[in-house]
Design a protein around this motif. Structure first.
Motif, PDB file in Angstrom:
ATOM      1  N   ILE A   1       0.872  -1.177   0.000  1.00 21.10           N
ATOM      2  CA  ILE A   1       0.000   0.000   0.000  1.00 21.10           C
ATOM      3  C   ILE A   1       0.904   1.220   0.000  1.00 21.10           C
ATOM      4  O   ILE A   1       1.683   1.438   0.924  1.00 21.10           O
ATOM      5  CB  ILE A   1      -0.942   0.029   1.212  1.00 21.10           C
ATOM      6  CG1 ILE A   1      -1.835  -1.206   1.224  1.00 21.10           C
ATOM      7  CG2 ILE A   1      -1.795   1.298   1.183  1.00 21.10           C
ATOM      8  CD1 ILE A   1      -2.814  -1.255   2.377  1.00 21.10           C
ATOM      9  N   ALA A   2       0.791   2.008  -1.080  1.00 18.37           N
ATOM     10  CA  ALA A   2       1.613   3.204  -1.254  1.00 18.37           C
ATOM     11  C   ALA A   2       0.741   4.439  -1.095  1.00 18.37           C
ATOM     12  O   ALA A   2      -0.420   4.449  -1.490  1.00 18.37           O
ATOM     13  CB  ALA A   2       2.275   3.200  -2.632  1.00 18.37           C
ATOM     14  N   GLY A   3       1.311   5.482  -0.512  1.00 17.57           N
ATOM     15  CA  GLY A   3       0.573   6.724  -0.367  1.00 17.57           C
ATOM     16  C   GLY A   3       1.423   7.761   0.315  1.00 17.57           C
ATOM     17  O   GLY A   3       2.353   7.438   1.069  1.00 17.57           O
ATOM     18  N   LEU A   4       1.125   9.038   0.065  1.00 17.91           N
ATOM     19  CA  LEU A   4       1.834  10.113   0.725  1.00 17.91           C
ATOM     20  C   LEU A   4       1.332  10.259   2.160  1.00 17.91           C
ATOM     21  O   LEU A   4       0.333   9.652   2.546  1.00 17.91           O
ATOM     22  CB  LEU A   4       1.628  11.417  -0.048  1.00 17.91           C
ATOM     23  CG  LEU A   4       2.103  11.401  -1.511  1.00 17.91           C
ATOM     24  CD1 LEU A   4       1.713  12.699  -2.210  1.00 17.91           C
ATOM     25  CD2 LEU A   4       3.598  11.170  -1.600  1.00 17.91           C
ATOM     26  N   MET A   5       2.030  11.062   2.961  1.00 14.39           N
ATOM     27  CA  MET A   5       1.587  11.289   4.332  1.00 14.39           C
ATOM     28  C   MET A   5       0.166  11.846   4.325  1.00 14.39           C
ATOM     29  O   MET A   5      -0.162  12.740   3.549  1.00 14.39           O
ATOM     30  CB  MET A   5       2.530  12.258   5.046  1.00 14.39           C
ATOM     31  CG  MET A   5       3.889  11.665   5.338  1.00 14.39           C
ATOM     32  SD  MET A   5       4.882  12.720   6.416  1.00 14.39           S
ATOM     33  CE  MET A   5       3.965  12.582   7.946  1.00 14.39           C
ATOM     34  N   GLY A   6      -0.689  11.285   5.188  1.00 13.55           N
ATOM     35  CA  GLY A   6      -2.076  11.721   5.249  1.00 13.55           C
ATOM     36  C   GLY A   6      -2.994  10.988   4.310  1.00 13.55           C
ATOM     37  O   GLY A   6      -4.193  11.280   4.251  1.00 13.55           O
ATOM     38  N   ALA A   7      -2.448  10.005   3.577  1.00 14.83           N
ATOM     39  CA  ALA A   7      -3.282   9.269   2.625  1.00 14.83           C
ATOM     40  C   ALA A   7      -4.242   8.322   3.312  1.00 14.83           C
ATOM     41  O   ALA A   7      -5.240   7.902   2.723  1.00 14.83           O
ATOM     42  CB  ALA A   7      -2.399   8.489   1.642  1.00 14.83           C
ATOM     43  N   GLY A   8      -3.958   7.927   4.558  1.00 18.42           N
ATOM     44  CA  GLY A   8      -4.849   7.038   5.294  1.00 18.42           C
ATOM     45  C   GLY A   8      -4.353   5.612   5.417  1.00 18.42           C
ATOM     46  O   GLY A   8      -5.100   4.737   5.856  1.00 18.42           O
ATOM     47  N   ARG A   9      -3.084   5.356   5.092  1.00 15.53           N
ATOM     48  CA  ARG A   9      -2.572   3.983   5.112  1.00 15.53           C
ATOM     49  C   ARG A   9      -2.535   3.417   6.535  1.00 15.53           C
ATOM     50  O   ARG A   9      -3.053   2.326   6.790  1.00 15.53           O
ATOM     51  CB  ARG A   9      -1.150   3.949   4.524  1.00 15.53           C
ATOM     52  CG  ARG A   9      -1.048   4.427   3.083  1.00 15.53           C
ATOM     53  CD  ARG A   9       0.398   4.677   2.700  1.00 15.53           C
ATOM     54  NE  ARG A   9       1.009   5.637   3.619  1.00 15.53           N
ATOM     55  CZ  ARG A   9       2.312   5.818   3.753  1.00 15.53           C
ATOM     56  NH1 ARG A   9       3.155   5.091   3.051  1.00 15.53           N
ATOM     57  NH2 ARG A   9       2.791   6.728   4.590  1.00 15.53           N
ATOM     58  N   THR A  10      -1.915   4.161   7.463  1.00 16.82           N
ATOM     59  CA  THR A  10      -1.838   3.689   8.848  1.00 16.82           C
ATOM     60  C   THR A  10      -3.218   3.623   9.474  1.00 16.82           C
ATOM     61  O   THR A  10      -3.533   2.689  10.234  1.00 16.82           O
ATOM     62  CB  THR A  10      -0.912   4.611   9.661  1.00 16.82           C
ATOM     63  OG1 THR A  10       0.424   4.466   9.170  1.00 16.82           O
ATOM     64  CG2 THR A  10      -0.940   4.255  11.143  1.00 16.82           C
ATOM     65  N   GLU A  11      -4.060   4.603   9.170  1.00 12.32           N
ATOM     66  CA  GLU A  11      -5.421   4.621   9.712  1.00 12.32           C
ATOM     67  C   GLU A  11      -6.201   3.392   9.244  1.00 12.32           C
ATOM     68  O   GLU A  11      -6.959   2.798  10.029  1.00 12.32           O
ATOM     69  CB  GLU A  11      -6.135   5.902   9.290  1.00 12.32           C
ATOM     70  CG  GLU A  11      -5.587   7.166   9.911  1.00 12.32           C
ATOM     71  CD  GLU A  11      -4.336   7.724   9.233  1.00 12.32           C
ATOM     72  OE1 GLU A  11      -3.849   8.776   9.645  1.00 12.32           O
ATOM     73  OE2 GLU A  11      -3.839   7.084   8.283  1.00 12.32           O
ATOM     74  N   LEU A  12      -6.002   2.990   7.996  1.00 18.60           N
ATOM     75  CA  LEU A  12      -6.642   1.773   7.487  1.00 18.60           C
ATOM     76  C   LEU A  12      -6.147   0.558   8.255  1.00 18.60           C
ATOM     77  O   LEU A  12      -6.945  -0.267   8.712  1.00 18.60           O
ATOM     78  CB  LEU A  12      -6.330   1.622   5.989  1.00 18.60           C
ATOM     79  CG  LEU A  12      -6.732   0.283   5.348  1.00 18.60           C
ATOM     80  CD1 LEU A  12      -8.240   0.080   5.400  1.00 18.60           C
ATOM     81  CD2 LEU A  12      -6.219   0.214   3.905  1.00 18.60           C
ATOM     82  N   ALA A  13      -4.834   0.440   8.417  1.00 19.97           N
ATOM     83  CA  ALA A  13      -4.267  -0.722   9.099  1.00 19.97           C
ATOM     84  C   ALA A  13      -4.748  -0.806  10.543  1.00 19.97           C
ATOM     85  O   ALA A  13      -5.168  -1.874  11.018  1.00 19.97           O
ATOM     86  CB  ALA A  13      -2.740  -0.660   9.047  1.00 19.97           C
ATOM     87  N   MET A  14      -4.700   0.308  11.255  1.00 24.40           N
ATOM     88  CA  MET A  14      -5.092   0.304  12.667  1.00 24.40           C
ATOM     89  C   MET A  14      -6.582   0.032  12.845  1.00 24.40           C
ATOM     90  O   MET A  14      -6.994  -0.652  13.791  1.00 24.40           O
ATOM     91  CB  MET A  14      -4.711   1.636  13.322  1.00 24.40           C
ATOM     92  CG  MET A  14      -3.216   1.857  13.447  1.00 24.40           C
ATOM     93  SD  MET A  14      -2.790   3.441  14.242  1.00 24.40           S
ATOM     94  CE  MET A  14      -3.373   3.139  15.909  1.00 24.40           C
ATOM     95  N   SER A  15      -7.391   0.551  11.942  1.00 25.76           N
ATOM     96  CA  SER A  15      -8.833   0.320  12.071  1.00 25.76           C
ATOM     97  C   SER A  15      -9.195  -1.130  11.783  1.00 25.76           C
ATOM     98  O   SER A  15     -10.130  -1.678  12.376  1.00 25.76           O
ATOM     99  CB  SER A  15      -9.607   1.262  11.136  1.00 25.76           C
ATOM    100  OG  SER A  15      -9.298   1.019   9.774  1.00 25.76           O
ATOM    101  N   LEU A  16      -8.449  -1.779  10.903  1.00 27.54           N
ATOM    102  CA  LEU A  16      -8.684  -3.201  10.648  1.00 27.54           C
ATOM    103  C   LEU A  16      -8.241  -4.055  11.831  1.00 27.54           C
ATOM    104  O   LEU A  16      -8.837  -5.091  12.110  1.00 27.54           O
ATOM    105  CB  LEU A  16      -7.931  -3.639   9.382  1.00 27.54           C
ATOM    106  CG  LEU A  16      -8.454  -3.114   8.045  1.00 27.54           C
ATOM    107  CD1 LEU A  16      -7.496  -3.486   6.918  1.00 27.54           C
ATOM    108  CD2 LEU A  16      -9.848  -3.664   7.752  1.00 27.54           C
TER     109      LEU A  16
END
Length: 519
Positions: free
Chosen positions: A299-314
């Motif tokens: 999963i690629a994305g710039l800062m603020g793209a929501g990558r960590t938020e997606l992982a933590m919410s899962l």
């Protein structure tokens, strides 16, 4: 060419059971930027702690000469009085004090026994401007970002009339923009005659600012190179760091081809999460993705793209307010409302912030490894310490964790070895789906390769791996497929053959209103 301002001769430093430095020499010229490279655990930070008085004279062997004078620093204040100032990787600012108070903490402007606030604020404003900050000196440190905090640390060093500035991994926690500002400042200080030593694992940054680089390996000096010499390539530096040529930065990997008709190990459908405070804001917006057994999906994305938020919410909904969506394991819907539920369903999450969320730094290696699955080493509710030690010893050897025993506190390990402990902890839990969030952040190329090999082996064993990274070459080198994210939405999906840095970046910067996922 300017003469040496610093010489460290035949430095030996021993901790119980470990010789951290063995006959190390270092020569730094007046007015240069001198880089120190090496794998995690090579002795870089220990050497700088000897220089700065953190490890006082008498606790090490050898000589330190600064401006041709023999130094016998009893503490860090003694080195600062000589103009040697160290900025550690973990910033030493007090969050609830102001910028001015932090800059002069322990070095206050006083008049008749009282703090002279007028002079404190005037001088602080001058120093902040010198490092490129226009923030008011009465602003609290807690109210500015990490990038600015790093600049405040440099302002603090300048207040002590610094002659030799030591920066230990100064950009490890910074984004590209803040890193660029800091590196520009180091070059500006060089023009002002200030000598700098920079410890960094980012070879591109070293090539951008350093004049010379000294390579350490296993507590020994390997060589010192002129960075401007055409023969001083990244491969040359890496070879010196790890003691071998790394023709390939990543393990050889055969792309995974899932069997027809098999359900994904992990499937996420229409996953939406709101910000924990601003509940009108979607941080993860209608995301759907799949990961199959034996597959590494990036999963690629710039800062603020929501990558960590997606992982933590899962992973047990440890971030935000869940607004909708479904998680399936092997085709069956599962509940992951809590971390224990997620773990029971075979999902593990290696956080990007290992020091705060991944490890108990004051506890031992063996206790950290067993924490994720204490039931496996317990008998009738009581931990079997003998079995716990055997499990940890097995991981210490298989993961090449550099520590004298499994009873070593994790906080004393280097970053790369700490990351191996985090991975060991979750591998011990026996997950089927492993979510890795920036698993190689802040560690050197040698430790990275070892961690890549572990990840590749997990995939070969049939585990499903989600790999989140800010380094596009890392994703391209490790992943079978890559999703891109922007503003909380998936904006693209690429096979290994289709993906390139340019194609990924185009989708990572996709406009927020463009909602479709494209290939």
């Amino acid at each position: 060419m300017a003469g040496p301002v610093l010489e460290m001769r035949s430095i030996v430093k021993t901790f119980p059971g470990v010789k951290a430095l063995s006959d190390v020499t270092l020569t730094v010229r007046q007015g240069e930027v001198h880089a120190i490279c090496g794998e995690n655990g090579a002795g870089k930070s220990t050497l700088m702690k000897v220089l700065s008085g953190v490890h006082p004279h008498g606790t090490y062997e050898g000589e330190v000469l600064f401006e041709e004078g023999l130094c016998r620093f009893k503490d860090i204040r003694a080195s600062e009085q000589q103009g040697i100032v160290i900025i550690h990787q973990e910033l030493a600012l007090v969050p609830y004090l102001s910028l001015a108070e932090n800059i002069f903490l322990g070095n206050e402007h006083t008049r008749r026994g009282f703090v002279d606030w007028h002079e404190t604020l005037r001088h602080a404003t001058e120093l902040l401007r010198r490092v490129g900050l226009d923030d008011h000196p009465e602003t609290r440190v807690a109210d500015i970002g990490v990038g600015k905090q790093q600049l405040v640390e440099i302002a603090k060093a300048l207040s002590k009339k610094v002659k030799l500035l030591i920066l230990d991994e100064p950009t490890s926690a910074l984004n590209d923009e803040d890193s660029g500002k800091l590196l520009d400042l180091i070059l500006q200080l060089k023009e002002q005659g200030i000598t700098s030593i920079i410890i960094s694992h980012k070879l591109n940054e070293i090539r951008a600012v350093a004049d010379s680089v000294t390579i350490l390996r296993d507590g020994r000096t390997i060589e010192t190179l002129d960075v401007k010499d055409p023969e001083t390539t990244e491969d040359r530096i890496i070879s010196g760091m790890v003691g071998r040529d790394l023709e390939h930065r990543f393990p050889e990997r055969t792309p995974h081809h899932p069997e027809e008709g098999t359900a994904p190990a992990l499937e996420v459908r229409n996953w939406t999460v709101h910000h924990p405070i601003d509940q009108q804001r979607k941080v993860v917006d209608d995301v759907s993705l799949t990961v199959r057994r034996g597959e590494i999906v990036g999963i690629a994305g710039l800062m603020g793209a929501g990558r960590t938020e997606l992982a933590m919410s899962l992973f047990g909904r440890t971030y935000g307010r869940h607004a909708g969506g479904t998680v399936l394991r092997d085709g069956r819907e599962i509940r992951t409302k809590t971390v224990p539920e997620a773990v029971r369903h075979g999902i593990a999450y290696v956080t990007e912030d290992r020091k705060h969320y991944g490890l108990n730094l004051i506890d031992t290696i063996n206790r950290n490894i067993s924490l994720s699955a204490l039931g496996k080493v317990a008998r009738r509710g009581v931990v079997d310490e003998h079995e716990e030690r055997q499990v940890a010893e097995g991981f210490r050897k298989s993961m090449n964790i550099k520590a004298p025993t499994v009873f070593e506190p994790v906080g004393k390990l280097s970053g790369g070895n700490q990351q191996k402990v985090v991975l060991s902890k979750w591998i011990f839990a026996g997950p089927e789906v492993l979510i890795l969030d920036e698993p190689t952040r802040g560690i050197d190329v040698g430790a990275k390769y070892e961690i890549y090999t572990v990840i590749d082996q997990l995939a070969a064993e049939g585990k499903a791996v989600v790999f989140i990274s800010s380094e596009l070459p890392e994703l391209l080198g490790m992943c079978d497929r890559i999703y891109t994210m922007a503003a909380g939405r998936l904006t693209g999906e690429f096979s290994r053959a289709e993906a390139s840095q340019e194609s990924l970046m185009r989708r990572m910067t996709k406009d927020k209103k463009d909602k479709e996922v494209t290939r």
